[in-house]
Design an enzyme around this catalytic site. Structure first.
Site, PDB file in Angstrom:
ATOM      1  N   GLU A 118       5.662   8.865 -27.161  1.00 61.37           N
ATOM      2  CA  GLU A 118       6.267   9.933 -27.950  1.00 61.37           C
ATOM      3  C   GLU A 118       5.166  10.831 -28.512  1.00 61.37           C
ATOM      4  OE1 GLU A 118       9.089   8.440 -30.763  1.00 61.37           O
ATOM      5  OE2 GLU A 118      10.514   7.874 -29.204  1.00 61.37           O
ATOM      6  N   HIS A 228      13.616  17.596 -36.738  1.00 60.88           N
ATOM      7  CA  HIS A 228      13.391  17.179 -35.349  1.00 60.88           C
ATOM      8  C   HIS A 228      13.512  18.406 -34.465  1.00 60.88           C
ATOM      9  CE1 HIS A 228      13.675  15.069 -31.556  1.00 60.88           C
ATOM     10  NE2 HIS A 228      13.345  13.945 -32.186  1.00 60.88           N
ATOM     11  N   ARG A 270       5.696  16.827 -34.471  1.00 66.15           N
ATOM     12  CA  ARG A 270       7.039  17.375 -34.629  1.00 66.15           C
ATOM     13  C   ARG A 270       7.070  18.676 -35.411  1.00 66.15           C
ATOM     14  NH1 ARG A 270      10.723  11.978 -35.822  1.00 66.15           N
ATOM     15  NH2 ARG A 270      10.900  11.359 -33.644  1.00 66.15           N
ATOM     16  N   HIS A 329      15.932  15.903 -40.071  1.00 66.87           N
ATOM     17  CA  HIS A 329      15.936  14.593 -39.419  1.00 66.87           C
ATOM     18  C   HIS A 329      15.454  13.462 -40.317  1.00 66.87           C
ATOM     19  CE1 HIS A 329      15.815  11.762 -36.141  1.00 66.87           C
ATOM     20  NE2 HIS A 329      14.512  11.592 -36.244  1.00 66.87           N
ATOM     21  N   ARG A 364       6.013  12.734 -40.618  1.00 66.22           N
ATOM     22  CA  ARG A 364       6.136  11.391 -40.044  1.00 66.22           C
ATOM     23  C   ARG A 364       5.795  11.375 -38.569  1.00 66.22           C
ATOM     24  NH1 ARG A 364      10.291   8.576 -37.373  1.00 66.22           N
ATOM     25  NH2 ARG A 364      11.788  10.240 -37.725  1.00 66.22           N
TER      26      ARG A 364
END
Length: 487
Positions: A118, A228, A270, A329, A364
């Site tokens: 990811e 997100h 992100r 998100h 995050r």
């Protein structure tokens, strides 16, 4: 029910929330406890919605030190390095815990744990289960284990207040009555439901956080709200949006504009990808995720849950481009806690998304949330075990119940004024709406904390991006209590 005491549970630790963090805390407690939630099926929890899986350094060539380095880089200078080290070092053990609890983590053709890649991770390190249904599968199996433990008592109700005179918890109000207790663990999730465009359960609107703040708890870094990059665009913008996991981009899917051009690095952090998409949408462009030519298995085979959501919207991800937009998100801010999960109120712990542990900083790192929930839920439970025998006398009568409201008509305004790109003017407009309501409305209180903190952080750091104040200031945390707001 003002004077009704639930005497059966008097003195027992109370856990609020039945997602991953709450269940792990309950499994750790070595005596009777009350698990309080509106549902015990996993429904309504963010844990169930987690698609990608859990980050942990268990692959060849990987290490907790590398995982920590990636986490610190994504956190943009606001992570607590000691907490990051401690939690990433706990990652391999957390994987063993899942396996011990019967979670069927995916395996590769050699029988080794299969690992996703990811964004912003330097290694494939995301363990997963059920394809793209990781959270659902994990929670189902952990729920089975908690139901086998007869010291866990399930109470289907909601938290309605925390009684903490002199900054010490003495009991909680629930919709079923008052529980005298000196040990309460909040594991109640985040506040994404405050926003119009969100991948979070709509009921998660920061109500429990606001109740803790009303009782005197300190909140930290509330301005850091992670969007997100890839939520599926559908005609119905009033419901929770379907998430298209970052693992899809990790598998090779590309972001394209309506003319087919790529415009950003798909596996950047992100916040970077979300801002890039938001800038294109502001210019009137349409952004698509292209998963039509993934290497190896087709999209529908690798991501069956996402495929089901796409087909429900009339889209075939194997043959069509998927229109996407950023959506709220995850909340990096929350109740300020120490490394054991203790808040600033004696007798009150917090874990999971409602807490600000220092792991995530300003942004995050993908799939660190399940790791934090599992590990910090365990730590909070163990700390309660270590301190529950040092309690004083319990209340024998019910104190005055606080009154409040929880209606929230400002989801669109939250999106407009407190979205990805922020300015002082927009923030001040928003606070004019919410501050007059924040004493009585719990949603308005949490939203006001976010807006006030965003107004008082004039910089561009991680998920908080002030367009009118470019650049960075020296790293600092922003701690607030209810009396810091101009109410």
């Amino acid at each position: 029910m003002q004077g009704h005491i639930l005497s059966r549970y008097a003195g027992w630790p109370v856990i609020v929330g039945a997602g991953l963090a709450g269940l792990m805390a309950a499994l750790e407690l070595d005596g009777p406890c009350v698990l309080l939630a509106p549902s015990f099926t996993g429904e309504g929890t963010s844990s169930t919605l987690a698609q990608g899986g859990m980050a942990a350094a268990v692959g060849p060539g990987d290490s907790p030190a590398s995982h920590a380095e990636d986490t610190l880089r994504a956190g943009a200078g606001l992570c607590d390095p000691a907490i990051v080290q401690r939690i990433t070092e706990a990652g391999p053990g957390a994987v063993e815990t899942l396996l011990r609890l019967g979670v069927p983590l995916a395996r590769d053709e050699n029988g080794q744990l299969a690992l996703h890649l990811e964004a912003a991770h330097s290694h494939n390190r995301i363990v997963f289960a059920g394809g793209d249904r990781s959270g659902q599968v994990i929670l189902e199996h952990i729920l089975q284990q908690t139901r086998k433990k007869d010291t866990i008592h399930w109470l289907q109700t909601t938290l309605e207040g925390i009684h903490a005179p002199d900054e010490t918890v003495q009991g909680i109000w629930t919709s079923a009555g008052f529980i005298p207790t000196q040990h309460c663990i909040l594991a109640s999730g985040g506040c994404g439901g405050l926003y119009q465009h969100t991948t979070s359960p709509l009921a998660n609107r920061g109500v429990t956080l606001a109740l803790a703040a009303r009782a005197g708890a300190t909140v930290r870094d509330m301005e850091f709200t992670q969007f997100h990059p890839t939520a599926l665009v559908t005609p119905d913008q009033t419901s929770r949006l379907s998430l298209i996991s970052e693992a899809v981009r990790g598998a090779g899917a590309m972001l394209r504009l309506d003319d087919g051009q790529r415009f950003t690095k798909e596996l950047a952090p992100r916040d970077v990808v979300s801002r890039a998409i938001a800038a294109q949408l502001r210019e009137g462009r349409t952004v698509f995720l292209d998963g039509r030519s993934l290497p190896g298995e087709p999209f529908s085979t690798r991501f069956p849950g996402i495929t089901q959501a796409c087909r429900k919207a009339g889209l075939d991800p194997d043959t069509q481009l998927l229109p996407v937009q950023p959506a709220m998100h995850y909340h990096m801010g929350g109740l300020k806690v120490d490394q054991t999960g203790r808040t600033t109120l004696k007798g009150l712990w917090a874990c999971g998304e409602v807490a600000c542990t220092g792991l995530h900083g300003a942004n995050r790192l993908a799939s660190n949330s399940l790791l934090e929930a599992l590990v910090c839920g365990q730590w909070a439970g163990r700390d309660v075990n270590a301190h529950k025998d040092s309690s004083g006398p319990l209340l024998t009568s019910t104190p005055q119940r606080p009154t409040f409201t929880t209606d929230w008509p400002f989801r669109a305004e939250m999106q407009q004024h407190l979205g990805i790109l922020r300015t002082r003017t927009e923030l001040e407009k928003f606070l004019e709406l919410t501050l007059p309501l924040a004493r009585q409305n719990l949603c308005a209180l949490t939203a006001s904390f976010i807006g006030w903190a965003a107004l008082h952080r004039p910089e561009q750091r991680g998920a908080h991006w002030r367009e009118d104040t470019p650049g960075l200031q020296p790293p600092r945390h922003l701690d607030l209590q209810m009396n810091d707001l101009p109410l």
